[in-house]
Design a protein around this motif. Structure first.
Motif, PDB file in Angstrom:
ATOM      1  N   ASP A   3      40.942  31.443  33.431  1.00 26.18           N
ATOM      2  CA  ASP A   3      39.816  31.935  33.290  1.00 26.18           C
ATOM      3  C   ASP A   3      39.417  32.523  34.676  1.00 26.18           C
ATOM      4  O   ASP A   3      38.493  33.244  34.836  1.00 26.18           O
ATOM      5  N   ASP A   4      40.098  31.944  35.759  1.00 23.91           N
ATOM      6  CA  ASP A   4      39.524  32.282  37.100  1.00 23.91           C
ATOM      7  C   ASP A   4      40.513  33.619  37.479  1.00 23.91           C
ATOM      8  O   ASP A   4      40.497  34.152  38.744  1.00 23.91           O
ATOM      9  N   ILE A   5      41.716  33.635  36.893  1.00 24.95           N
ATOM     10  CA  ILE A   5      42.854  34.744  37.440  1.00 24.95           C
ATOM     11  C   ILE A   5      42.223  36.115  37.789  1.00 24.95           C
ATOM     12  O   ILE A   5      42.516  36.636  39.032  1.00 24.95           O
ATOM     13  N   SER A  11      39.403  39.712  43.979  1.00 24.19           N
ATOM     14  CA  SER A  11      38.347  39.417  45.110  1.00 24.19           C
ATOM     15  C   SER A  11      38.956  39.929  46.589  1.00 24.19           C
ATOM     16  O   SER A  11      40.105  40.020  46.868  1.00 24.19           O
ATOM     17  N   SER A  12      38.045  40.033  47.515  1.00 24.40           N
ATOM     18  CA  SER A  12      38.503  40.244  48.797  1.00 24.40           C
ATOM     19  C   SER A  12      37.321  39.625  49.941  1.00 24.40           C
ATOM     20  O   SER A  12      36.429  39.179  49.457  1.00 24.40           O
ATOM     21  N   ARG A 179      37.591  36.495  28.384  1.00 27.77           N
ATOM     22  CA  ARG A 179      36.953  36.288  29.676  1.00 27.77           C
ATOM     23  C   ARG A 179      35.828  37.608  29.614  1.00 27.77           C
ATOM     24  O   ARG A 179      36.036  38.687  29.266  1.00 27.77           O
ATOM     25  N   GLU A 180      34.590  37.158  30.042  1.00 29.24           N
ATOM     26  CA  GLU A 180      33.628  38.217  30.109  1.00 29.24           C
ATOM     27  C   GLU A 180      34.152  39.545  31.100  1.00 29.24           C
ATOM     28  O   GLU A 180      34.957  39.314  31.931  1.00 29.24           O
ATOM     29  N   ILE A 181      33.682  40.433  30.645  1.00 36.01           N
ATOM     30  CA  ILE A 181      34.240  42.005  30.813  1.00 36.01           C
ATOM     31  C   ILE A 181      33.177  42.444  31.993  1.00 36.01           C
ATOM     32  O   ILE A 181      31.964  42.984  31.250  1.00 36.01           O
ATOM     33  N   ASP A 182      33.445  42.465  33.310  1.00 40.06           N
ATOM     34  CA  ASP A 182      32.304  43.150  34.274  1.00 40.06           C
ATOM     35  C   ASP A 182      32.649  44.751  34.308  1.00 40.06           C
ATOM     36  O   ASP A 182      33.840  45.329  33.684  1.00 40.06           O
TER      37      ASP A 182
END
Length: 261
Positions: A3-5, A11-12, A179-182
């Motif tokens: 879920d965190d991948i 991320s940066s 997973r939620e899509i942003d």
């Protein structure tokens, strides 16, 4: 961990002076063994938006300048304008002394009326569709297919060794596990499935330039996807994409220029 991948890999970390550090992982590789262009765009959009503390991403145009590799990278960002309704910036992705990609993007608040003249793909419900992962011998070897769930209304001709001649795909997509899509993930989903030129017998395709319009955050669930190519000229082709949520809202669209390989 699964879920965190997406969060980890897009991320940066800010270093100061508009520079951010990130790592391109091999978990989003294409059949060419390189990080997917949509994944790169999502990481760049997210990093630029975070650096600018901007509103929602509305449009991003990325040009790919060199073949990416997995590993440490650097995002060099610049704020170009902070208007009342629209904020615009650019970001350059570097790996060592190699300039990999250049992004120009605008961000803004979602206001005003909406008028929809198009229609979403006419697909069976996802549970009534084909899961291509049930047929691993027909799936090209790549890690990106572990990061996305796909559901197809019909088996594509290219996967059966019989290209249909019509470079059009319609399918459901979502990030693996639902997973939620942003909004950056929508940019990724514009470039996350096989190119429709495979249906005219092309071996593979590589993106040169990609522009995405991000209209709204989707309702939870699957994303109906329409991919089309109508012009192949001198070894290059366009690819258009529309993304619709399960409520029938157009959430994103894109056009890319790609080259046949």
């Amino acid at each position: 961990m699964d879920d965190d991948i997406y969060d980890i890999d897009t991320s940066s970390v800010p270093r100061g002076d508009g520079i951010r550090d990130l790592t391109l992982t091999d978990r989003w590789n294409t059949p060419l063994g390189k990080p997917n262009g949509g994944y790169i765009l999502a990481a760049m959009l997210r990093g630029l938006g975070d650096e600018m503390a901007a509103d929602d991403a509305m449009v991003g145009a990325v040009t790919y300048l060199a073949s990416p590799e997995t590993g440490a990278a650097e995002l060099r960002t610049t704020t170009l304008r902070r208007g009342r309704r629209v904020q615009t910036g650019e970001a350059a992705l570097w790996e060592g002394d190699r300039h990999i990609a250049q992004l120009l993007a605008s961000f803004g608040a979602r206001t005003g009326r909406s008028i929809e003249l198009g229609t979403p793909p006419d697909l069976p419900a996802p549970d009534d569709c084909i899961n291509p992962k049930d047929f691993p011998d027909a799936m090209p070897a790549s890690t990106i297919f572990d990061r996305v769930d796909y559901r197809l209304g019909a088996a594509p001709g290219w996967a059966l060794g019989q290209p249909s001649g019509d470079p059009t795909f319609e399918l459901w997509q979502r990030l693996a596990g639902g997973r939620e899509i942003d909004l950056p993930a929508l940019a990724f989903l514009c470039d996350s499935y096989a190119p429709p030129v495979l249906e005219i017998g092309a071996a593979q395709s590589m993106t040169v330039q990609l522009t995405v319009h991000l209209h709204r955050r989707p309702e939870p669930g699957w994303i109906a996807t329409r991919l089309t190519t109508r012009h192949v000229i001198n070894g290059f082709h366009e690819e258009d994409c529309e993304l619709w949520d399960e409520a029938g809202n157009l959430v994103a669209q894109s056009r890319q220029l790609a080259m046949l390989l």
